[in-house]
Write a protein that holds these residues in place. Structure first.
Motif, PDB file in Angstrom:
ATOM      1  N   LEU A  97       0.846  -1.184   0.000  1.00  0.00           N
ATOM      2  CA  LEU A  97       0.000   0.000   0.000  1.00  0.00           C
ATOM      3  C   LEU A  97       0.885   1.237   0.000  1.00  0.00           C
ATOM      4  N   ARG A  98       0.562   2.179  -0.868  1.00  0.00           N
ATOM      5  CA  ARG A  98       1.304   3.445  -0.913  1.00  0.00           C
ATOM      6  C   ARG A  98       0.568   4.448  -0.038  1.00  0.00           C
ATOM      7  N   VAL A  99       1.218   4.892   1.007  1.00  0.00           N
ATOM      8  CA  VAL A  99       0.568   5.658   2.070  1.00  0.00           C
ATOM      9  C   VAL A  99       0.504   7.137   1.724  1.00  0.00           C
ATOM     10  N   ARG A 100      -0.721   7.688   1.845  1.00  0.00           N
ATOM     11  CA  ARG A 100      -0.936   9.117   1.673  1.00  0.00           C
ATOM     12  C   ARG A 100      -1.387   9.724   2.998  1.00  0.00           C
ATOM     13  N   LEU A 126      -5.081   3.222   7.698  1.00  0.00           N
ATOM     14  CA  LEU A 126      -4.313   2.041   7.310  1.00  0.00           C
ATOM     15  C   LEU A 126      -4.981   0.750   7.742  1.00  0.00           C
ATOM     16  N   ASP A 127      -5.674   0.758   8.869  1.00  0.00           N
ATOM     17  CA  ASP A 127      -6.407  -0.448   9.284  1.00  0.00           C
ATOM     18  C   ASP A 127      -7.502  -0.778   8.266  1.00  0.00           C
ATOM     19  N   ALA A 128      -8.238   0.222   7.838  1.00  0.00           N
ATOM     20  CA  ALA A 128      -9.327  -0.003   6.872  1.00  0.00           C
ATOM     21  C   ALA A 128      -8.777  -0.473   5.538  1.00  0.00           C
ATOM     22  N   LEU A 129      -7.674   0.092   5.124  1.00  0.00           N
ATOM     23  CA  LEU A 129      -7.071  -0.338   3.858  1.00  0.00           C
ATOM     24  C   LEU A 129      -6.563  -1.774   3.952  1.00  0.00           C
ATOM     25  N   ALA A 130      -5.866  -2.094   5.020  1.00  0.00           N
ATOM     26  CA  ALA A 130      -5.324  -3.446   5.179  1.00  0.00           C
ATOM     27  C   ALA A 130      -6.436  -4.494   5.191  1.00  0.00           C
ATOM     28  N   ALA A 131      -7.582  -4.139   5.720  1.00  0.00           N
ATOM     29  CA  ALA A 131      -8.702  -5.090   5.818  1.00  0.00           C
ATOM     30  C   ALA A 131      -9.224  -5.509   4.454  1.00  0.00           C
ATOM     31  N   GLN A 132      -8.891  -4.769   3.397  1.00  0.00           N
ATOM     32  CA  GLN A 132      -9.363  -5.126   2.060  1.00  0.00           C
ATOM     33  C   GLN A 132      -8.605  -6.320   1.470  1.00  0.00           C
ATOM     34  N   TRP A 133      -7.525  -6.728   2.128  1.00  0.00           N
ATOM     35  CA  TRP A 133      -6.753  -7.884   1.654  1.00  0.00           C
ATOM     36  C   TRP A 133      -6.621  -8.905   2.780  1.00  0.00           C
ATOM     37  N   PRO A 134      -7.747  -9.557   3.139  1.00  0.00           N
ATOM     38  CA  PRO A 134      -7.717 -10.502   4.258  1.00  0.00           C
ATOM     39  C   PRO A 134      -6.848 -11.723   4.010  1.00  0.00           C
ATOM     40  N   LEU A 166       3.950  -1.321   3.664  1.00  0.00           N
ATOM     41  CA  LEU A 166       3.651   0.098   3.550  1.00  0.00           C
ATOM     42  C   LEU A 166       4.829   0.822   2.917  1.00  0.00           C
ATOM     43  N   ASP A 167       4.521   1.597   1.881  1.00  0.00           N
ATOM     44  CA  ASP A 167       5.534   2.334   1.131  1.00  0.00           C
ATOM     45  C   ASP A 167       5.032   3.762   0.961  1.00  0.00           C
ATOM     46  N   ALA A 168       5.914   4.643   0.547  1.00  0.00           N
ATOM     47  CA  ALA A 168       5.538   6.034   0.323  1.00  0.00           C
ATOM     48  C   ALA A 168       4.769   6.176  -0.982  1.00  0.00           C
ATOM     49  N   TYR A 169       3.801   7.077  -0.983  1.00  0.00           N
ATOM     50  CA  TYR A 169       3.053   7.378  -2.208  1.00  0.00           C
ATOM     51  C   TYR A 169       3.794   8.450  -3.009  1.00  0.00           C
ATOM     52  N   LYS A 170       3.960   8.171  -4.292  1.00  0.00           N
ATOM     53  CA  LYS A 170       4.483   9.167  -5.227  1.00  0.00           C
ATOM     54  C   LYS A 170       3.743   8.966  -6.535  1.00  0.00           C
ATOM     55  N   PRO A 171       3.081   9.999  -7.066  1.00  0.00           N
ATOM     56  CA  PRO A 171       2.286   9.828  -8.282  1.00  0.00           C
ATOM     57  C   PRO A 171       3.093   9.203  -9.407  1.00  0.00           C
ATOM     58  N   ALA A 220      -0.297   1.691  16.330  1.00  0.00           N
ATOM     59  CA  ALA A 220       0.565   0.952  17.255  1.00  0.00           C
ATOM     60  C   ALA A 220       0.009  -0.434  17.523  1.00  0.00           C
ATOM     61  N   SER A 221      -1.316  -0.539  17.574  1.00  0.00           N
ATOM     62  CA  SER A 221      -1.985  -1.822  17.752  1.00  0.00           C
ATOM     63  C   SER A 221      -2.683  -2.172  16.448  1.00  0.00           C
ATOM     64  N   ARG A 222      -2.372  -3.330  15.880  1.00  0.00           N
ATOM     65  CA  ARG A 222      -2.944  -3.695  14.584  1.00  0.00           C
ATOM     66  C   ARG A 222      -3.111  -5.208  14.499  1.00  0.00           C
TER      67      ARG A 222
END
Length: 204
Positions: free
Chosen positions: A102-105, A110-118, A125-130, A147-149
């Motif tokens: 996931l490219r972080v903006r 991040l919890d909601a995004l991670a949940a899309q790939w159960p 997690l990587d940096a977002y660059k267009p 911190a808790s995930r």
């Protein structure tokens, strides 16, 4: 112990340098748009050169199913890494464990995004660059990481021997993933930088 992956390996000697320094995994980029791209034939030679207990990871960006299967036919990969818009259903088709990058903006949940790939064994997690699916050499705001995930974190983006201790102290990842931070040039690794990075991780 925090695990270490050296990504963007293009030569057997760089894979052996990573393994010799104590890296747990190497990454092979099958995205043609990357300066670290390798062909399946070259990747097969690299994997064949690896000693035991070093994980081989194949990186894809919105590749077709047939393309992924053709790489797997030629290269005995242990893990897949998807950096595009691939949904969980696609990533889970190949009978090989996978990580989702996931490219972080700013402002991302991040919890909601991670949940899309159960089905993912880890979330990278990587940096977002267009226009760049990864390998930007830039870091993002590590304080955004919960911190808790409930998901396993692999941290990437702008890491090198000078900042990986800070990254680990703050984010507490399962593993760190480095590419440009251990290079002499694009796709050419520097054994001294690899060793310095791995040793710094081990000291944390």
């Amino acid at each position: 112990m925090v695990r270490v992956k050296i990504c963007g390996i293009t030569r057997p000697e760089d894979a052996l340098a990573a393994a010799g320094a104590g890296a747990d995994a190497i990454g092979l980029v099958f995205y043609p748009g990357s300066p670290r791209h390798v062909s399946p034939d070259a990747a097969a030679r690299i994997v064949k050169a690896l000693p035991p207990f070093v994980t081989s990871v194949g990186l894809f960006v919105d590749a077709g199913e047939a393309d992924v299967r053709e790489v797997l036919r030629q290269v005995p990969l242990d893990l897949l890494q998807f950096h595009g818009d691939e949904p969980d259903e696609f990533c889970s088709r190949f009978g090989v464990p996978y990580m989702k990058a996931l490219r972080v903006r700013p402002g991302d949940d991040l919890d909601a995004l991670a949940a899309q790939w159960p089905g993912a064994c880890a979330i990278l997690l990587d940096a977002y660059k267009p226009g760049m699916p990864g390998g930007t050499g830039e870091r993002f705001d590590w304080s955004m990481i919960p911190a808790s995930r409930s998901w396993t974190l692999v941290l990437a983006g702008g890491l090198d021997a000078s900042n990986v201790r800070q990254a680990i102290d703050l984010a507490r990842p399962w593993a760190v993933d480095v590419s440009g931070g251990v290079e002499a040039d694009k796709g050419i690794k520097d054994p001294e930088k690899i060793n310095a990075f791995v040793q710094e991780v081990k000291r944390v």
